[in-house]
Design a protein around this motif. Structure first.
Motif, PDB file in Angstrom:
ATOM      1  N   VAL A  39       0.868  -1.184   0.000  1.00 56.55           N
ATOM      2  CA  VAL A  39       0.000   0.000   0.000  1.00 56.55           C
ATOM      3  C   VAL A  39       0.904   1.233   0.000  1.00 56.55           C
ATOM      4  N   PHE A  60      -2.468   4.052   8.444  1.00 53.79           N
ATOM      5  CA  PHE A  60      -2.105   2.647   8.269  1.00 53.79           C
ATOM      6  C   PHE A  60      -2.442   1.789   9.490  1.00 53.79           C
ATOM      7  N   PHE A  63      -4.838  -1.378   9.356  1.00 54.84           N
ATOM      8  CA  PHE A  63      -4.707  -2.356   8.274  1.00 54.84           C
ATOM      9  C   PHE A  63      -4.375  -3.772   8.749  1.00 54.84           C
ATOM     10  N   LEU A  66      -7.391  -5.802   9.383  1.00 58.56           N
ATOM     11  CA  LEU A  66      -8.434  -5.827   8.355  1.00 58.56           C
ATOM     12  C   LEU A  66      -8.170  -6.818   7.228  1.00 58.56           C
ATOM     13  N   VAL A  67      -6.902  -7.149   6.997  1.00 61.07           N
ATOM     14  CA  VAL A  67      -6.586  -7.972   5.821  1.00 61.07           C
ATOM     15  C   VAL A  67      -6.682  -9.456   6.141  1.00 61.07           C
ATOM     16  N   LEU A  73       1.176  -7.609   4.100  1.00 58.58           N
ATOM     17  CA  LEU A  73       1.195  -6.201   3.690  1.00 58.58           C
ATOM     18  C   LEU A  73       2.570  -5.579   3.896  1.00 58.58           C
ATOM     19  N   TYR A  75       4.174  -1.437   3.582  1.00 55.15           N
ATOM     20  CA  TYR A  75       3.659  -0.069   3.622  1.00 55.15           C
ATOM     21  C   TYR A  75       4.722   0.893   3.106  1.00 55.15           C
ATOM     22  N   GLU A 421     -10.907   4.422  10.337  1.00 50.69           N
ATOM     23  CA  GLU A 421     -10.864   3.005   9.977  1.00 50.69           C
ATOM     24  C   GLU A 421     -11.794   2.697   8.812  1.00 50.69           C
ATOM     25  N   ALA A 424      -9.871   3.157   5.722  1.00 47.60           N
ATOM     26  CA  ALA A 424      -8.933   2.046   5.562  1.00 47.60           C
ATOM     27  C   ALA A 424      -9.662   0.823   5.023  1.00 47.60           C
ATOM     28  N   ARG A 425     -10.865   0.604   5.493  1.00 52.62           N
ATOM     29  CA  ARG A 425     -11.656  -0.536   4.998  1.00 52.62           C
ATOM     30  C   ARG A 425     -12.031  -0.358   3.535  1.00 52.62           C
ATOM     31  N   VAL A 428      -8.971  -1.520   1.644  1.00 51.06           N
ATOM     32  CA  VAL A 428      -8.895  -2.977   1.691  1.00 51.06           C
ATOM     33  C   VAL A 428      -9.914  -3.604   0.750  1.00 51.06           C
TER      34      VAL A 428
END
Length: 435
Positions: A39, A60, A63, A66-67, A73, A75, A421, A424-425, A428
């Motif tokens: 990302v 960040f 994250f 969430l993944v 990941l 960054y 968040e 961020a979602r 994702v």
């Protein structure tokens, strides 16, 4: 080595100068990140290095939770030379009391004065006089006209017959369309236009930095905004250069070395311009960028259009380039972003057409205000729908994020309220990285 202050990892930075040249050591460090998905986040205009690092850290942070388990990941923060007007509070980063202050007054604070000295090196005398005038705010036409002349000089257009050059074909600012109208029109009229925009952005009616019309003293808030917007033109050009000459080639080279790496681009404000203009440097048929998410993007809402509604013979600056993303191009926008609702269109009109100086025209709208426009098949969703059902697998998607992007003081409103968040979602979901 990851920078202290960014809590996720592995994290590295890509650092570019104003011409788009990358720090080679940083580029090699990014190439060594062990990840399935990278990302890559470019900060916006109103940032210095410290603010950018805090933005990356805060955005960040959600994250890892969430993944999905198959996603490793990495960054990357994209750091490019911008300028911070530190008296404009940023939600999450500045004292919350600052958001409730009577506002963005006319005087320059010391940090902003220092940043302008770096931005315009060797112009200390002019900047000292600018700061003095903003501190005193004399109720004098002569002082306001002097201020306008100083800003023109700082912007590099003082030696030009500005009124005659508006229709010309080049300027010291590099905008390519002659001298911006904000430097060609009568200074008092321009200051009044910006003062009125600031008042509409939420400034208290009694504050001398905001009050529109009336006494000349009321125009100094608009005068200061003209100073701020004078840096806008250089930042706009620089963001495109860093994207096309810097970030795009770096990512293309990285994809050649790491053909299985999935890249996800994120840009805030002018950082959205950085990541979008990176697409110009990527070959047709490239499939390594798997998603792009624009957070309050500060560039034209017609950028991806094949045909401009007001000029059918031309397309947008990025016409069709969304097809170089092997996934969706997501434009998050908010009605609470007064910077893009009011100040961006005004500055854009003043950069292009003096005849349209005081009238609204949709051609100057920003993608972070009302999303992608004039692109066939583009989808429009609100944030709740995206969080519930996800995103289309490709094409341009506009997401109304006003349910969370809503905090901030004048003059920019919620422009920098992006550390959530929920957003961020969205990233994702766009990259198909979720659980």
């Amino acid at each position: 080595m990851a920078d202290i202050g960014v809590g996720v990892g592995p994290y590295e930075e890509l650092t570019f100068d104003a011409e788009g040249d990358v720090d080679g050591g940083r580029r090699e460090a990014v190439a060594r990140i062990d990840a399935t998905d990278l990302v890559v986040f470019a900060h916006g205009w109103n940032s210095d290095r410290s603010t950018a690092t805090r933005l990356f850290d805060r955005f960040f942070a959600p994250f890892p939770g969430l993944v999905g388990p198959a996603v490793r990941l990495g960054y990357v923060g994209v750091v490019w030379p911008s300028i911070r007007f530190s008296d404009e509070p940023i939600p999450d980063f500045d004292d919350q009391g600052a958001l409730a202050e009577p506002g963005y007054g006319a005087a320059l604070d010391p940090a902003t004065r220092g940043a302008l000295g770096v931005f315009w090196p060797g112009r200390e005398a002019e900047l000292d006089r600018v700061a003095e005038l903003l501190e005193e705010r004399p109720e004098s036409e002569a002082a306001l006209i002097e201020f306008g002349a100083l800003v023109r000089e700082l912007a590099g257009v003082d030696a030009v017959d500005a009124v005659g050059a508006v229709a010309g074909s080049g300027s010291a600012l590099g905008v390519g369309v002659g001298v911006p109208a904000m430097f060609a029109e009568d200074a008092l009229s321009v200051f009044r236009a910006f003062a009125e925009a600031l008042a509409s952005a939420g400034g208290p009616a009694g504050d001398p930095g905001f009050t529109a019309g009336g006494a000349l003293r009321a125009l100094w808030g608009g005068a200061k905004e003209v100073l701020r917007q004078a840096t806008y033109y250089e930042m706009k050009k620089r963001a495109g250069v860093v994207g096309e000459r810097g970030l795009g080639p770096v990512l293309t080279g990285l994809a050649g070395r790491r053909p299985g790496l999935r890249i996800h681009l994120i840009g805030h404000s002018f950082g959205g311009r950085v990541v979008s203009f990176a697409l110009r440097a990527m070959p047709d048929g490239a499939r390594y960028v798997k998603s792009m998410t624009l957070l309050q993007g500060a560039f034209s809402h017609y950028a991806f259009a094949d045909r401009l509604p007001h000029d059918k013979g031309r397309g947008g600056a990025l016409s069709g380039l969304q097809r170089r993303v092997d996934g969706p191009v997501v434009a998050c926008h908010s009605p609470y972003d007064t910077s893009l609702k009011l100040l961006y269109p005004l500055a854009s009109r003043m950069a292009r057409d003096s005849a349209g100086l005081f009238g609204f025209d949709e051609r100057w709208g920003a993608i972070g205000h009302d999303g992608v426009q004039a692109v066939a098949g583009a989808t429009r969703l609100d944030l709740a729908e995206v969080l519930r059902a996800g995103l289309p697998g490709s094409g341009c998607v506009s997401v109304d994020a006003g349910s969370v992007v809503r905090r901030g003081g004048a003059p920019s409103g919620a422009h920098s309220d992006v550390c959530h968040e929920e957003l961020a979602r969205v990233v994702v979901a766009a990259g198909r990285m979720g659980r």
